[in-house]
Motif scaffolding. Structure first.
Motif, PDB file in Angstrom:
ATOM      1  N   LYS A  85       0.848  -1.191   0.000  1.00  0.00           N
ATOM      2  CA  LYS A  85       0.000   0.000   0.000  1.00  0.00           C
ATOM      3  C   LYS A  85       0.882   1.239   0.000  1.00  0.00           C
ATOM      4  CE  LYS A  85      -3.697   2.349   2.510  1.00  0.00           C
ATOM      5  NZ  LYS A  85      -3.461   3.498   1.701  1.00  0.00           N
ATOM      6  N   THR A  86       0.557   2.152  -0.883  1.00  0.00           N
ATOM      7  CA  THR A  86       1.289   3.414  -0.951  1.00  0.00           C
ATOM      8  C   THR A  86       0.733   4.361   0.102  1.00  0.00           C
ATOM      9  OG1 THR A  86       1.336   3.096  -3.342  1.00  0.00           O
ATOM     10  CG2 THR A  86       2.088   5.216  -2.510  1.00  0.00           C
ATOM     11  N   PRO A  87       1.580   4.903   0.979  1.00  0.00           N
ATOM     12  CA  PRO A  87       1.089   5.883   1.949  1.00  0.00           C
ATOM     13  C   PRO A  87       0.493   7.104   1.232  1.00  0.00           C
ATOM     14  CG  PRO A  87       3.308   5.154   2.522  1.00  0.00           C
ATOM     15  CD  PRO A  87       3.002   4.614   1.151  1.00  0.00           C
ATOM     16  N   ASN A  88      -0.594   7.640   1.772  1.00  0.00           N
ATOM     17  CA  ASN A  88      -1.259   8.782   1.134  1.00  0.00           C
ATOM     18  C   ASN A  88      -0.335   9.974   0.947  1.00  0.00           C
ATOM     19  OD1 ASN A  88      -3.652   7.388   0.892  1.00  0.00           O
ATOM     20  ND2 ASN A  88      -4.564   8.277   2.726  1.00  0.00           N
ATOM     21  N   TRP A  89       0.545  10.204   1.914  1.00  0.00           N
ATOM     22  CA  TRP A  89       1.428  11.362   1.787  1.00  0.00           C
ATOM     23  C   TRP A  89       2.419  11.171   0.639  1.00  0.00           C
ATOM     24  CZ3 TRP A  89       6.708  11.203   2.332  1.00  0.00           C
ATOM     25  CH2 TRP A  89       7.243  10.088   2.957  1.00  0.00           C
ATOM     26  N   VAL A  90       2.795   9.924   0.344  1.00  0.00           N
ATOM     27  CA  VAL A  90       3.701   9.656  -0.776  1.00  0.00           C
ATOM     28  C   VAL A  90       2.981   9.926  -2.095  1.00  0.00           C
ATOM     29  CG1 VAL A  90       4.995   7.864  -1.999  1.00  0.00           C
ATOM     30  CG2 VAL A  90       5.095   7.988   0.487  1.00  0.00           C
ATOM     31  N   VAL A  91       1.739   9.477  -2.188  1.00  0.00           N
ATOM     32  CA  VAL A  91       0.957   9.723  -3.401  1.00  0.00           C
ATOM     33  C   VAL A  91       0.802  11.224  -3.626  1.00  0.00           C
ATOM     34  CG1 VAL A  91      -1.281   9.392  -4.536  1.00  0.00           C
ATOM     35  CG2 VAL A  91      -0.294   7.546  -3.179  1.00  0.00           C
ATOM     36  N   ALA A  92       0.474  11.946  -2.557  1.00  0.00           N
ATOM     37  CA  ALA A  92       0.291  13.394  -2.669  1.00  0.00           C
ATOM     38  C   ALA A  92       1.577  14.087  -3.110  1.00  0.00           C
ATOM     39  CB  ALA A  92      -0.192  13.966  -1.333  1.00  0.00           C
ATOM     40  N   MET A  93       2.696  13.699  -2.506  1.00  0.00           N
ATOM     41  CA  MET A  93       3.964  14.337  -2.859  1.00  0.00           C
ATOM     42  C   MET A  93       4.383  13.996  -4.292  1.00  0.00           C
ATOM     43  SD  MET A  93       4.898  16.414  -0.571  1.00  0.00           S
ATOM     44  CE  MET A  93       6.493  16.779  -1.258  1.00  0.00           C
ATOM     45  N   LEU A  94       4.246  12.735  -4.695  1.00  0.00           N
ATOM     46  CA  LEU A  94       4.620  12.359  -6.058  1.00  0.00           C
ATOM     47  C   LEU A  94       3.729  13.055  -7.077  1.00  0.00           C
ATOM     48  CD1 LEU A  94       5.460   8.573  -5.674  1.00  0.00           C
ATOM     49  CD2 LEU A  94       7.052  10.449  -6.145  1.00  0.00           C
ATOM     50  N   ASP A  95       2.449  13.182  -6.768  1.00  0.00           N
ATOM     51  CA  ASP A  95       1.537  13.893  -7.666  1.00  0.00           C
ATOM     52  C   ASP A  95       1.972  15.344  -7.809  1.00  0.00           C
ATOM     53  OD1 ASP A  95      -0.657  14.275  -9.348  1.00  0.00           O
ATOM     54  OD2 ASP A  95      -2.002  14.728  -7.689  1.00  0.00           O
ATOM     55  N   TYR A  96       2.310  15.973  -6.693  1.00  0.00           N
ATOM     56  CA  TYR A  96       2.776  17.361  -6.730  1.00  0.00           C
ATOM     57  C   TYR A  96       4.088  17.479  -7.491  1.00  0.00           C
ATOM     58  CZ  TYR A  96       4.816  21.744  -5.254  1.00  0.00           C
ATOM     59  OH  TYR A  96       5.421  22.972  -5.257  1.00  0.00           O
ATOM     60  N   LEU A  97       5.054  16.629  -7.172  1.00  0.00           N
ATOM     61  CA  LEU A  97       6.365  16.707  -7.828  1.00  0.00           C
ATOM     62  C   LEU A  97       6.261  16.403  -9.324  1.00  0.00           C
ATOM     63  CD1 LEU A  97       8.572  14.996  -5.116  1.00  0.00           C
ATOM     64  CD2 LEU A  97       8.442  17.437  -5.662  1.00  0.00           C
ATOM     65  N   ALA A  98       5.407  15.465  -9.706  1.00  0.00           N
ATOM     66  CA  ALA A  98       5.232  15.130 -11.124  1.00  0.00           C
ATOM     67  C   ALA A  98       4.607  16.295 -11.877  1.00  0.00           C
ATOM     68  CB  ALA A  98       4.376  13.881 -11.275  1.00  0.00           C
ATOM     69  N   SER A  99       3.726  17.035 -11.220  1.00  0.00           N
ATOM     70  CA  SER A  99       3.071  18.161 -11.886  1.00  0.00           C
ATOM     71  C   SER A  99       3.996  19.363 -12.024  1.00  0.00           C
ATOM     72  CB  SER A  99       1.799  18.563 -11.145  1.00  0.00           C
ATOM     73  OG  SER A  99       2.120  19.120  -9.887  1.00  0.00           O
ATOM     74  N   THR A 100       5.080  19.393 -11.254  1.00  0.00           N
ATOM     75  CA  THR A 100       6.008  20.521 -11.326  1.00  0.00           C
ATOM     76  C   THR A 100       7.279  20.178 -12.093  1.00  0.00           C
ATOM     77  OG1 THR A 100       7.049  19.902  -9.240  1.00  0.00           O
ATOM     78  CG2 THR A 100       5.232  21.471  -9.125  1.00  0.00           C
ATOM     79  N   ASP A 101       7.331  18.982 -12.673  1.00  0.00           N
ATOM     80  CA  ASP A 101       8.514  18.519 -13.406  1.00  0.00           C
ATOM     81  C   ASP A 101       9.759  18.498 -12.543  1.00  0.00           C
ATOM     82  OD1 ASP A 101       7.138  18.057 -15.746  1.00  0.00           O
ATOM     83  OD2 ASP A 101       7.454  20.088 -16.482  1.00  0.00           O
ATOM     84  N   TYR A 102       9.584  18.252 -11.248  1.00  0.00           N
ATOM     85  CA  TYR A 102      10.716  18.165 -10.336  1.00  0.00           C
ATOM     86  C   TYR A 102      11.537  16.924 -10.625  1.00  0.00           C
ATOM     87  CZ  TYR A 102      13.499  18.051  -6.114  1.00  0.00           C
ATOM     88  OH  TYR A 102      14.541  18.036  -5.246  1.00  0.00           O
TER      89      TYR A 102
END
Length: 84
Positions: free
Chosen positions: A58-75
């Motif tokens: 199971k992916t922790p919710n905070w990891v999903v949130a951070m990856l979604d944010y980082l992916a949207s910013t091209d980090y």
């Protein structure tokens, strides 16, 4: 439980208010990267990404949130090769 910095808490809080949390597979598809490239870009073990997408971990919710944010910013995490 790990303490999250102020920015991370904002990102997680934002995603809690949304309709539905994205899956790692949806986030990766948005980037157009393979599992291996996605893992390398964000400094995650490839096997971990495979496990998250396959449902064996199971992916922790905070990891999903951070990856979604980082992916949207091209980090992109700095690579070790840039240090030399």
């Amino acid at each position: 439980m790990k303490k999250l910095d102020k920015h991370t808490r904002r990102v997680v809080r934002f995603h809690r208010r949304g309709e539905r949390m994205k899956t790692i597979k949806e986030i990766r598809a948005k980037t157009g990267l393979s599992q291996a490239a996605f893992a390398k870009r964000f400094g995650i073990a490839c096997r971990t990404v495979e496990s998250w997408e396959g449902g064996t971990r199971k992916t922790p919710n905070w990891v999903v949130a951070m990856l979604d944010y980082l992916a949207s910013t091209d980090y992109q995490f700095p690579s070790d090769e840039e240090d030399t």
